[in-house]
Design a protein around this motif. Sequence first.
Motif, PDB file in Angstrom:
ATOM      1  N   ARG A  14     -14.381  -1.107  -4.695  1.00 18.26           N
ATOM      2  CA  ARG A  14     -14.549  -1.854  -3.507  1.00 18.26           C
ATOM      3  C   ARG A  14     -13.372  -1.783  -2.743  1.00 18.26           C
ATOM      4  O   ARG A  14     -13.693  -1.267  -1.249  1.00 18.26           O
ATOM      5  N   GLN A  15     -12.353  -1.998  -2.958  1.00 19.95           N
ATOM      6  CA  GLN A  15     -10.906  -1.853  -2.009  1.00 19.95           C
ATOM      7  C   GLN A  15      -9.590  -1.455  -3.045  1.00 19.95           C
ATOM      8  O   GLN A  15      -9.109  -2.243  -3.329  1.00 19.95           O
ATOM      9  N   PRO A  16      -9.535  -0.195  -3.253  1.00 13.34           N
ATOM     10  CA  PRO A  16      -8.460   0.275  -3.838  1.00 13.34           C
ATOM     11  C   PRO A  16      -6.938  -0.285  -3.093  1.00 13.34           C
ATOM     12  O   PRO A  16      -6.801  -0.456  -2.251  1.00 13.34           O
ATOM     13  N   ASP A  17      -6.125  -0.693  -4.336  1.00 12.93           N
ATOM     14  CA  ASP A  17      -4.910  -1.377  -3.798  1.00 12.93           C
ATOM     15  C   ASP A  17      -3.834  -0.907  -4.961  1.00 12.93           C
ATOM     16  O   ASP A  17      -4.149  -1.017  -6.424  1.00 12.93           O
ATOM     17  N   GLY A  18      -2.700  -0.623  -4.600  1.00 18.50           N
ATOM     18  CA  GLY A  18      -1.747  -0.456  -5.512  1.00 18.50           C
ATOM     19  C   GLY A  18      -1.709   0.822  -6.378  1.00 18.50           C
ATOM     20  O   GLY A  18      -2.392   1.705  -6.035  1.00 18.50           O
TER      21      GLY A  18
END
Length: 217
Positions: A14-18
Amino acid sequence: MDSQIIKSIAAQLRQPDGEMGLEIAARMNQGNAFMNRFAIEQLQLSGNETLLEIGSGNCLFAKELLTKHANLRYRGVDYSDLMILEAKKMIKEFIQEGRASMHHTSIADLPFPDETCDKILGVNVIYFWDAPEVELKELGRVLRPGGHIVLGMRAKETMEQLPVTKYNFNLYSKADISTFVEKAGLSLKEIATTPEVITNINGEKMDTKTWAVVIGK
């Protein structure tokens, strides 16, 4: 696979992070290459248009299009800070030339004037829309008359078999799509369909149907 790991993967989709977001983005580019190119085919680009891509990710496929079409103008939209940063690296030369721009924003509130995009592309974004008619209405606002929207996705019956879709994914049938396109005041032109073999997160091969939903104004 452990349910907490699957839940984490779903959140990253949904929302790629890190660091995990970078890994997931690389896997998405590989796993969704067929779907991206199938959806792009349905755009029928002439090469002298303004293309808006929603959920643009790191812009790997946008770079291919900008390289191929010398007069293409590109706007990328994503709400992942990480993907905006990665995209700006990926298409840096085209941003410097003034042919491309990246925007960290919601699809429901686009920072563009009315009727300024010729074509709109979104691949694997529809699963994260809680009220698709709202997002589609906003896309219709920025779409020029005669232009069209192409949404790449997989059939509901395929998505239901994937463990990640238990966590905050919205799955839609063809009938659902027809309904919310009509609610948005747009016209469903076609749901182009092609077979595809994918690999799920457990490494298993699956026969699927990939859709490119073509919507007109």
